[in-house]
Scaffold this active site. Sequence first.
Site, PDB file in Angstrom:
ATOM      1  N   ASN A  38      30.612  52.267  16.576  1.00 19.61           N
ATOM      2  CA  ASN A  38      29.310  51.715  16.927  1.00 19.61           C
ATOM      3  C   ASN A  38      28.441  52.757  17.617  1.00 19.61           C
ATOM      4  OD1 ASN A  38      27.134  50.229  17.826  1.00 19.61           O
ATOM      5  ND2 ASN A  38      28.305  48.943  19.226  1.00 19.61           N
ATOM      6  N   CYS A  39      27.316  53.105  17.005  1.00 14.25           N
ATOM      7  CA  CYS A  39      26.410  54.108  17.567  1.00 14.25           C
ATOM      8  C   CYS A  39      25.928  53.731  18.961  1.00 14.25           C
ATOM      9  CB  CYS A  39      25.215  54.292  16.632  1.00 14.25           C
ATOM     10  SG  CYS A  39      23.902  55.360  17.285  1.00 14.25           S
TER      11      CYS A  39
END
Length: 227
Positions: A124-125
């Site tokens: 997840n960025c």
Amino acid sequence: MAVDRWLLEQHESGKHPSTLRFYTWSPPAISLGYHQKKYPEFWENLSTNFTENGDKLDLVRRPSGGRAVLHQGDLTYAVITSGIPGSRLQAYTKICEFLIAGWRSLGVELNYGQAGRGYIHNPNCFATATGADLILADGSKLIGSAQLRRGKAILQHGSIILHPNGDLFQQVFGKDTFTPVKLPENLDQETIINTLTDAASDSFNMQVEIQPLSEIEWEEILAKAQY
């Protein structure tokens, strides 16, 4: 994002000037970093229950690096330019100047993230913030950015979290991966785009000219997007 890639190719060959774009996504989608190999298997067959109107959540791959971004309630920006000296991080810093200045004029102070190399293990960025990302005073991440270089030409684009659906984020990334951002009330998207455009004009010492893509250009972009 196929437009971003095409604009980078055009700029690298000297056929197109530096460009600043803003766009949103409909329906929502998850974009994977170009080299990202690790992500939950269930993303390959995302349920129709993930979107409010029953649409399937698309899974696409970006031309740039980084980790997965859920494009829902966000504003995507893209800068295509060249002639920025120094390292990749120095280029991030130079390009991000307009984002910091623009949001400051909207009453929001941003700082660079400080996450170490361990961030690559999280798909997840927006779960961590590196030196290429911009965070609010409370540590929550407002803007995640990624780059693609072709010679001296650079494509930097990123996601600005504005009105996220917390339930959707948690369904995709897990219950402990969503931190709501707190922005001033009554900040509409048009105001944000206009303010960031003015800030880019000042930061890059350039004159902005709005230039829609022609029908021929769209045909070329769509043809390349098939490969």
